[in-house]
Design an enzyme around this catalytic site. Structure first.
Site, PDB file in Angstrom:
ATOM      1  N   GLN A   1       2.730   0.284  -1.388  1.00 49.34           N
ATOM      2  CA  GLN A   1       3.006  -1.138  -1.635  1.00 49.34           C
ATOM      3  C   GLN A   1       3.876  -1.762  -0.550  1.00 49.34           C
ATOM      4  O   GLN A   1       4.255  -2.924  -0.657  1.00 49.34           O
ATOM      5  CB  GLN A   1       3.694  -1.308  -3.000  1.00 49.34           C
ATOM      6  CG  GLN A   1       2.848  -0.847  -4.171  1.00 49.34           C
ATOM      7  CD  GLN A   1       1.523  -1.595  -4.294  1.00 49.34           C
ATOM      8  OE1 GLN A   1       1.304  -2.640  -3.677  1.00 49.34           O
ATOM      9  NE2 GLN A   1       0.633  -1.046  -5.079  1.00 49.34           N
TER      10      GLN A   1
ATOM     11  N   CYS B   1       0.141   2.499 -14.097  1.00 49.18           N
ATOM     12  CA  CYS B   1       0.271   3.890 -13.612  1.00 49.18           C
ATOM     13  C   CYS B   1       1.734   4.245 -13.340  1.00 49.18           C
ATOM     14  O   CYS B   1       2.038   4.956 -12.370  1.00 49.18           O
ATOM     15  CB  CYS B   1      -0.578   4.147 -12.369  1.00 49.18           C
ATOM     16  SG  CYS B   1      -2.318   3.828 -12.617  1.00 49.18           S
TER      17      CYS B   1
ATOM     18  N   HIS C   1       5.070   5.712  -9.024  1.00 49.50           N
ATOM     19  CA  HIS C   1       3.685   5.664  -9.496  1.00 49.50           C
ATOM     20  C   HIS C   1       3.281   7.095  -9.878  1.00 49.50           C
ATOM     21  O   HIS C   1       3.808   8.059  -9.318  1.00 49.50           O
ATOM     22  CB  HIS C   1       2.819   5.151  -8.340  1.00 49.50           C
ATOM     23  CG  HIS C   1       1.390   4.914  -8.668  1.00 49.50           C
ATOM     24  ND1 HIS C   1       0.450   5.923  -8.690  1.00 49.50           N
ATOM     25  CD2 HIS C   1       0.720   3.784  -8.976  1.00 49.50           C
ATOM     26  CE1 HIS C   1      -0.731   5.418  -8.988  1.00 49.50           C
ATOM     27  NE2 HIS C   1      -0.599   4.117  -9.167  1.00 49.50           N
TER      28      HIS C   1
END
Ligand code: C6P
Length: 404
Positions: free
Chosen positions: A201, A362, A121
């Site tokens: 995540q 992103c 990311h």
């Protein structure tokens, strides 16, 4: 606990959007919040609000106790050795900026190298690039195979005697891949290299034990794991944090201040300048309790069922391409359908009540690597149902028929 009992704790799931029942499948961006978390926020504002670690009066002591109880909760949640290792931040982004600026800034030298992966990311890319304006180090990148798994042979080959740091995501927000962190850490540690893990995540889906992973730093955000927004956590090994300079200066992080010299507070406060979001921090404990009561076993098995079922149904649609097919995968499905632009798919799904994310998520370097501009992404949480998966598939079929 049944999924319906879980759902009943999330009032937002009962609303409709564009005249249809909401099907919320953007959990990777942010998950919804159970009532108990919002009640804890209310309780802090209505019954305990006073600045923390400052007042001698009862209210301040209560607020401080609630904040510090939450820190202990997080310590247990991650199985960290000490609360000195738990630093509250604004989110994963701030946690990673803290590590890059303070640890990277104090340990990297001109000519050094760090290793990132192509699936990172932006929050785990840009802070390192900002640091490159201060220190002339090189960024090397681990690539992926066709399933979206890291190429560990190539990873091993990137190490040289100038490698100082590896920073890697635990779970990809685009591909869903669960990376083998312990193996990645062992490879780095065998060469004396430290490892930073972006856990944004991972914590919503799987139990994390920082001692078992042996990660040197581990970052995550509360809002993706059923908690309040504006709060995140940086775990760091105490001895590393001890030797790092403060990231920001201000109140709370000091020992003694004179115009000539300032000394700094003990851990973890050295890294918590200014008034923290003590309301959010206290409420985060309720999100951790929600996960504990629900259990990661149920979360993982239910989300796995949703992932398997939805993937199989999606593959029945002609021209469907799914990005990320690793066997060890979180319930995140990024896809494109031939002949349909991802933005159009997302906007038309919204008309049918289905919330998904579209774009580069992103992770522009990953999109470049895959040779695409963006994807549609459907991502699940424990409160999603097979009926919602069916509603999503029905809506997707309609959208594809319209666009073609
Ligand atoms: N990903 C997504 O839709 P913050 O914004 O600080 O809470 O989290 C940043 C972040 C860091 N690492 C990973 C792997 C992430 O997925 C995210 C946030 C969201 O995919 C919003 S861009």
């Amino acid at each position: 606990m049944s999924i319906n009992e879980i759902r009943s704790q999330f009032p937002i799931l009962d609303r409709s959007v564009n005249g249809r029942p909401l099907v919320y499948l953007d959990n990777t961006a942010t998950s919804q919040t159970p009532r108990r978390v919002v009640e804890a926020i209310d309780d802090m504002y209505f019954a305990h609000k006073a600045n923390v670690h400052r007042g001698v009066f009862a209210l301040s002591q209560e607020a401080t106790d609630l904040q510090e109880a939450s820190r202990e909760h997080v310590r247990k949640f991650l199985n960290a050795r000490s609360t000195a290792e738990i630093i509250f931040t604004r989110g994963t982004t701030e946690a990673l900026n803290l590590v890059a600026s303070s640890f990277g800034g104090s340990t990297l030298r001109d000519g050094d190298e760090i290793i990132l992966t192509v699936m990172e990311h932006h929050a785990n890319i840009v802070p390192w690039q900002l640091l490159q304006s201060r220190i002339n180090f090189k960024i090397k990148v681990v690539t992926i195979n066709e399933r979206g798994e890291l190429d560990l042979d190539q990873y091993r080959s990137l190490f040289t005697d100038r490698t100082r740091l590896v920073s890697v995501t635990h779970v990809s927000n685009v591909l869903g891949t669960v990376n083998p962190i312990r193996e990645i850490v062992d490879i780095a540690h065998s060469r004396g290299v430290r490892v930073v893990v972006d856990g944004a995540q991972a914590v919503p889906h799987l139990a994390v034990d920082v001692q078992a992973l042996d990660a040197d730093f581990y970052a995550f955000s509360s809002h993706k794991m059923y908690g309040p927004t504006g709060i995140g956590v940086l775990y760091g090994k105490e001895q590393l944090l001890e030797n790092m300079p403060p990231y920001q200066g201000g109140g709370e992080m000091i020992g003694k201040v004179t115009f000539e010299k300032t000394t700094f507070a003990e851990l973890p406060f050295k890294f918590e300048a200014g008034t923290p979001d003590f309301v959010g921090i206290a409420a985060l404990a309720q999100a951790l309790d929600f996960i504990a009561d629900t259990s990661y076993e149920l979360i993982a098995s239910h989300e796995h069922e949703l992932l398997q079922y939805t993937t199989a149904r999606m593959l029945e649609i002609p021209g469907m391409r799914i990005y990320g097919t690793a066997p060890d995968k979180a319930a995140v499905i990024s896809f494109l359908v031939d002949g349909c632009h991802h933005y159009d798919v997302g906007m038309l799904l919204d008309q049918l009540g289905v919330a998904v994310r579209t774009g580069h998520h992103c992770a522009e370097p990953l999109m470049n690597y895959l040779g695409i501009e963006g994807t549609v992404r459907a991502s699940f949480a424990v409160y999603n149902t097979l009926a919602e998966a069916d509603a999503f598939i029905a809506a997707l079929n309609r959208v594809v028929a319209m666009l073609r």
